[in-house]
Design an enzyme around this catalytic site. Structure first.
Site, PDB file in Angstrom:
ATOM      1  N   GLY A   1       0.787  -1.236   0.000  1.00 32.60           N
ATOM      2  CA  GLY A   1       0.000   0.000   0.000  1.00 32.60           C
ATOM      3  C   GLY A   1       0.811   1.275   0.000  1.00 32.60           C
ATOM      4  O   GLY A   1       0.234   2.351   0.140  1.00 32.60           O
TER       5      GLY A   1
ATOM      6  N   PRO B   1       4.530  -4.899  -1.332  1.00 23.65           N
ATOM      7  CA  PRO B   1       4.321  -3.741  -2.203  1.00 23.65           C
ATOM      8  C   PRO B   1       4.041  -4.156  -3.650  1.00 23.65           C
ATOM      9  O   PRO B   1       4.657  -5.094  -4.156  1.00 23.65           O
ATOM     10  CB  PRO B   1       5.655  -3.001  -2.115  1.00 23.65           C
ATOM     11  CG  PRO B   1       6.650  -4.079  -1.832  1.00 23.65           C
ATOM     12  CD  PRO B   1       5.942  -5.106  -0.989  1.00 23.65           C
ATOM     13  N   GLY B   2       3.102  -3.492  -4.284  1.00 22.05           N
ATOM     14  CA  GLY B   2       2.833  -3.712  -5.707  1.00 22.05           C
ATOM     15  C   GLY B   2       3.077  -2.420  -6.469  1.00 22.05           C
ATOM     16  O   GLY B   2       4.033  -2.276  -7.230  1.00 22.05           O
ATOM     17  N   ARG B   3       2.215  -1.445  -6.166  1.00 29.06           N
ATOM     18  CA  ARG B   3       2.264  -0.148  -6.838  1.00 29.06           C
ATOM     19  C   ARG B   3       3.654   0.505  -6.771  1.00 29.06           C
ATOM     20  O   ARG B   3       4.141   1.048  -7.759  1.00 29.06           O
ATOM     21  CB  ARG B   3       1.241   0.756  -6.148  1.00 29.06           C
ATOM     22  CG  ARG B   3       1.052   2.129  -6.709  1.00 29.06           C
ATOM     23  CD  ARG B   3       0.176   2.951  -5.748  1.00 29.06           C
ATOM     24  NE  ARG B   3      -0.941   2.180  -5.248  1.00 29.06           N
ATOM     25  CZ  ARG B   3      -2.134   2.117  -5.814  1.00 29.06           C
ATOM     26  NH1 ARG B   3      -2.377   2.843  -6.882  1.00 29.06           N
ATOM     27  NH2 ARG B   3      -3.088   1.376  -5.304  1.00 29.06           N
TER      28      ARG B   3
ATOM     29  N   ARG C   1      -8.750   3.269 -13.509  1.00 28.03           N
ATOM     30  CA  ARG C   1      -8.683   3.871 -12.163  1.00 28.03           C
ATOM     31  C   ARG C   1      -9.341   5.253 -12.068  1.00 28.03           C
ATOM     32  O   ARG C   1     -10.048   5.527 -11.096  1.00 28.03           O
ATOM     33  CB  ARG C   1      -7.233   3.913 -11.675  1.00 28.03           C
ATOM     34  CG  ARG C   1      -6.633   2.511 -11.475  1.00 28.03           C
ATOM     35  CD  ARG C   1      -5.223   2.558 -10.897  1.00 28.03           C
ATOM     36  NE  ARG C   1      -5.209   3.067  -9.552  1.00 28.03           N
ATOM     37  CZ  ARG C   1      -4.809   4.284  -9.198  1.00 28.03           C
ATOM     38  NH1 ARG C   1      -4.347   5.125 -10.109  1.00 28.03           N
ATOM     39  NH2 ARG C   1      -4.850   4.656  -7.948  1.00 28.03           N
TER      40      ARG C   1
ATOM     41  N   TYR D   1     -12.440   5.045  -9.443  1.00 24.55           N
ATOM     42  CA  TYR D   1     -12.420   5.716  -8.135  1.00 24.55           C
ATOM     43  C   TYR D   1     -11.771   7.088  -8.156  1.00 24.55           C
ATOM     44  O   TYR D   1     -11.148   7.509  -7.181  1.00 24.55           O
ATOM     45  CB  TYR D   1     -11.846   4.825  -7.024  1.00 24.55           C
ATOM     46  CG  TYR D   1     -10.646   3.967  -7.370  1.00 24.55           C
ATOM     47  CD1 TYR D   1      -9.368   4.508  -7.477  1.00 24.55           C
ATOM     48  CD2 TYR D   1     -10.796   2.593  -7.566  1.00 24.55           C
ATOM     49  CE1 TYR D   1      -8.278   3.713  -7.766  1.00 24.55           C
ATOM     50  CE2 TYR D   1      -9.705   1.788  -7.857  1.00 24.55           C
ATOM     51  CZ  TYR D   1      -8.445   2.362  -7.954  1.00 24.55           C
ATOM     52  OH  TYR D   1      -7.364   1.565  -8.237  1.00 24.55           O
TER      53      TYR D   1
ATOM     54  N   CYS E   1     -17.964   4.717 -24.858  1.00 24.80           N
ATOM     55  CA  CYS E   1     -19.316   5.283 -24.789  1.00 24.80           C
ATOM     56  C   CYS E   1     -19.748   5.451 -23.339  1.00 24.80           C
ATOM     57  O   CYS E   1     -20.703   4.811 -22.881  1.00 24.80           O
ATOM     58  CB  CYS E   1     -20.280   4.374 -25.533  1.00 24.80           C
ATOM     59  SG  CYS E   1     -19.837   4.236 -27.246  1.00 24.80           S
TER      60      CYS E   1
ATOM     61  N   TYR F   1      -1.976  -1.533 -11.767  1.00 25.50           N
ATOM     62  CA  TYR F   1      -3.442  -1.580 -11.908  1.00 25.50           C
ATOM     63  C   TYR F   1      -3.911  -0.892 -13.182  1.00 25.50           C
ATOM     64  O   TYR F   1      -5.035  -0.391 -13.245  1.00 25.50           O
ATOM     65  CB  TYR F   1      -4.118  -0.991 -10.650  1.00 25.50           C
ATOM     66  CG  TYR F   1      -3.583  -1.627  -9.387  1.00 25.50           C
ATOM     67  CD1 TYR F   1      -3.926  -2.932  -9.058  1.00 25.50           C
ATOM     68  CD2 TYR F   1      -2.691  -0.952  -8.560  1.00 25.50           C
ATOM     69  CE1 TYR F   1      -3.393  -3.544  -7.929  1.00 25.50           C
ATOM     70  CE2 TYR F   1      -2.155  -1.559  -7.429  1.00 25.50           C
ATOM     71  CZ  TYR F   1      -2.520  -2.851  -7.119  1.00 25.50           C
ATOM     72  OH  TYR F   1      -1.987  -3.458  -6.004  1.00 25.50           O
TER      73      TYR F   1
HETATM   74  C1  LIG Z   1      -3.371  -8.117   0.488  1.00 25.25           C
HETATM   75  C2  LIG Z   1      -2.730  -7.108  -0.384  1.00 25.25           C
HETATM   76  N1  LIG Z   1      -1.384  -7.012  -0.368  1.00 25.25           N
HETATM   77  C3  LIG Z   1      -0.735  -6.123  -1.150  1.00 25.25           C
HETATM   78  C4  LIG Z   1      -1.422  -5.282  -2.001  1.00 25.25           C
HETATM   79  C5  LIG Z   1      -0.642  -4.331  -2.864  1.00 25.25           C
HETATM   80  O1  LIG Z   1      -0.936  -3.004  -2.608  1.00 25.25           O
HETATM   81  P1  LIG Z   1      -0.128  -1.853  -3.351  1.00 25.25           P
HETATM   82  O2  LIG Z   1      -0.070  -2.199  -4.792  1.00 25.25           O
HETATM   83  O3  LIG Z   1      -0.906  -0.621  -3.100  1.00 25.25           O
HETATM   84  O4  LIG Z   1       1.250  -1.832  -2.747  1.00 25.25           O
HETATM   85  C6  LIG Z   1      -2.806  -5.343  -2.047  1.00 25.25           C
HETATM   86  C7  LIG Z   1      -3.576  -4.447  -2.942  1.00 25.25           C
HETATM   87  O5  LIG Z   1      -4.743  -4.440  -3.069  1.00 25.25           O
HETATM   88  C8  LIG Z   1      -3.487  -6.281  -1.215  1.00 25.25           C
HETATM   89  O6  LIG Z   1      -4.816  -6.405  -1.241  1.00 25.25           O
END
Ligand SMILES: Cc1ncc(COP(=O)(O)O)c(C=O)c1O
Length: 462
Positions: free
Chosen positions: A270, A313-315, A356, A360, A387, A417
Site C-alpha cells: 500500500g 508492495p505492488g504499486r 482507475r 475511483y 461510450c 493496476y
Molecule cells: C493483500 C494485499 N497485499 C498487497 C497489495 C498491494 O498493494 P499496493 O499495490 O498498493 O502496494 C494489495 C492491494 O490491493 C493487497 O490487497
C-alpha cells in the site's frame, strides 16, 4: 498566467508545461534536445511508429531498481533491529512472466491472488516456495494446486479455509505454512487513516476471533502457523496507519506467542507513489526505517522478540515505471457554465486501458510526447473513446494550448493496476506492453487483435 477556475485547487499552472516532474516519471524518462519524450533512450515517436497507440511503455531498469531498493532498504533496516524482512511483490499490480523474473532476480518473492496469477508466476519459472497465495474466496482447486505445488505461504482469510487448506495438505502429504489475515479495523489512504473496532469490509478475521482460529490452525498437524497478516489500504503516504495496525496486531501476536511460535508478521503493501506533481510519498528507504522502528518499538514494549516482517508492495515497485502513450484524435473547447473553457482532448484509449480514474477518481498527469511547445498552457481533460461520459484518463492537467489532433500524449505512472485491470469494453483490444532498456524496445505482452477479440465468439463462421 492565472489558473483556470475549473482546475482543482491543488493544480497550479506550470511554469513549463513540458517539464517532467521527477517523482512522477520513470527514472529514465527525459526530453531530447529536440523536445521529444524519450524513455530509456527510445523516442516516443519511434515507439509509436513500431507499436502503435495506445501502448504501455515499461522502463525495465526502473522496475528492477525499485525492486532492488525496496529489498535492500528492508533488509538493512530489519537487520539494524536484529531481525529480517521478506518482501513479496504484489503481482496483482501487474504480472507477466518477464516482470515475475525481474522482481525475483532482484530478490523479491511474489504474492498471487488467483490461480491465473499463480499460472503466470509458474510459467516464469518462479520457485513455488517463493510464492504467497491470497484471496477471500480461493476456490478448492486453487487451494489444492497451491498446496500441491508447495507454495511458500497461504493467507487464510476465513475460518472455513482452515480445514480446506489442511485437507489439501493431507492429500499432498505436506505441511503447509499459513498466515491469518486480520481485519484490524484500520483503513488508510494517502494522508488519512481511519481506525474502528472493525472495518466494514470482506477481508480478514476480526481481532477478537483470531485466537480461536489460530488454535484451529495449530491443531492441524498438516498446517504450520507463520503469523498474522494485515493490509490496510493503498496509496498510503504516511506511516501512522501502519503503526496503528501494527500496534493492534502486536497485542494479539504477543498473546499468541504464549501458546506456540509466531515467527513472522505481515504488514501488507500500500505504499503510495506520485501520480501528479503535488503528490509527495515517503521515499522507500524512509518507509523501511519507520517500519523497523515501529516493529522494534512494539516488540520492546511487549518484551517479545522482533518478528521477521513481511511486506507486499505492488504499486511502489511497478507504478512509476510505466508511461502510456496515446494519439490525440479530437479536441473540443467546452465552455462550462458559460464562463470558462475546459479543453477536452480525446485519445485512442481510455477506461479500457486505465480504469482507475473512472472507477475511483484517481488523478494522473499528462504531457505532450512527440514535441515540446512554448504555447500558453491550457487546462485539459484527457478523455477516452468509450461510450461513457465518465471515461476520463486525466481529470485535469495543463498542456501547451496548441495541442492538436495527431499529437502523441504521455500519461506517466500507469504501471500498477493499468494493464492489470484492463478490459475489452467496446471491443477495444488491450494494448501491448513494451519494455524499454538501454535504447532498445521489445514487446513483453503483445496487444490484442480483432482476431483475438473474435476468437472466443462461437457464433463466428469459421
Ligand atoms: C493483500 C494485499 N497485499 C498487497 C497489495 C498491494 O498493494 P499496493 O499495490 O498498493 O502496494 C494489495 C492491494 O490491493 C493487497 O490487497
Amino acid at each position: 498566467m492565472s489558473s483556470n477556475p475549473l482546475a482543482p485547487s491543488w493544480l497550479a499552472v506550470p511554469d513549463d508545461a513540458n517539464a517532467l516532474a521527477e517523482a512522477v516519471w520513470s527514472r529514465n524518462a527525459t526530453r531530447s534536445a529536440a523536445g521529444e519524450l524519450e524513455i530509456a533512450g527510445v523516442a516516443a515517436t519511434d515507439l509509436v511508429e513500431r507499436f502503435g497507440t495506445p501502448v504501455y511503455v515499461v522502463d525495465e531498469a526502473d522496475v528492477k531498481a525499485r525492486a532492488t531498493s525496496i529489498r535492500e532498504s528492508f533488509d538493512r533496516e530489519f537487520a539494524r533491529v536484529g531481525s529480517a524482512a521478506k518482501v513479496y511483490y504484489a503481482g496483482k499490480a501487474f504480472l507477466s512472466t518477464e516482470v515475475a523474473r525481474w522482481v525475483t532476480d532482484a530478490g523479491l518473492n511474489i504474492d498471487v491472488a488467483s490461480g491465473g496469477e499463480l499460472a503466470v508466476a509458474l510459467a516464469a519459472g518462479v520457485d513455488p516456495s517463493r510464492l504467497g497465495l491470497h484471496g477471500n474466496n480461493k476456490s478448492l482447486r486453487e487451494i489444492d494446486r497451491a498446496v500441491g505445488l508447495g507454495v511458500g505461504a497461504i493467507v487464510i482469510d476465513s475460518e472455513i479455509e482452515v480445514s480446506r487448506v489442511a485437507e489439501a495438505a493431507v492429500r499432498h502429504g505436506r505441511v503447509q505454512p499459513v498466515r491469518l489475515r486480520i481485519n484490524s479495523g484500520v483503513h488508510a489512504s494517502t494522508h488519512e487513516y481511519l481506525a474502528t473496532a472493525r472495518e466494514d469490509q470482506k477481508f480478514g478475521i476480526p481481532l477478537a476471533d483470531a485466537p480461536a482460529i489460530v488454535a484451529l490452525i495449530r491443531a492441524e498437524p498438516s498446517l504450520t502457523f507463520l503469523g498474522l497478516h494485515s493490509h490496510i489500504g493503498s496509496q498510503i503516504f504516511e506511516s501512522d496507519g501502519f503503526a496503528e495496525a501494527a500496534r493492534r496486531l502486536f497485542a494479539l501476536h504477543a498473546q499468541l506467542l504464549a501458546d506456540g511460535p509466531v515467527p513472522e508478521l505481515n504488514l501488507g503493501g500500500g505504499f503510495g507513489i506520485a501520480y501528479t506533481s503535488v503528490d509527495e510519498p515517503l521515499a522507500i528507504d524512509e518507509v523501511a526505517v519507520r517500519f523497523a522502528d515501529i516493529v522494534a518499538g512494539g516488540a520492546a514494549e511487549l518484551g517479545i522478540p522482533v518478528p521477521i516482517v513481511a511486506i507486499e508492495p505492488g504499486r511502489s515497485v511497478v507504478g512509476p515505471s510505466t508511461t502510456t502513450l496515446y494519439t490525440v484524435g479530437t479536441i473540443k473547447d467546452v465552455l462550462v457554465e458559460g464562463a470558462n473553457v475546459r479543453k477536452y482532448v480525446s485519445i485512442d484509449g481510455g477506461m479500457s486501458d486505465n480504469v482507475r480514474p473512472s472507477l475511483y477518481g484517481a488523478d494522473y498527469s499528462v504531457r505532450l510526447a512527440n514535441r515540446s511547445s512554448d504555447a500558453e498552457p491550457a487546462l485539459v481533460r484527457i478523455a477516452g473513446k468509450h461510450c461513457e461520459s465518465g471515461d476520463i484518463v486525466v481529470h485535469a492537467d495543463y498542456l501547451p494550448g496548441d495541442v492538436r489532433p495527431g499529437d502523441i500524449v504521455a500519461v506517466p505512472a500507469t504501471g500498477a493496476y493499468g494493464w492489470a485491470m484492463a478490459s475489452n469494453y467496446n471491443y477495444l483490444g488491450r494494448p501491448p506492453v513494451v519494455a524499454v532498456i538501454d535504447g532498445e524496445a521489445r514487446v513483453i505482452v503483445r496487444g490484442e487483435t480483432e482476431e483475438d477479440l473474435l476468437s472466443r465468439d462461437m457464433g463466428v463462421a469459421r
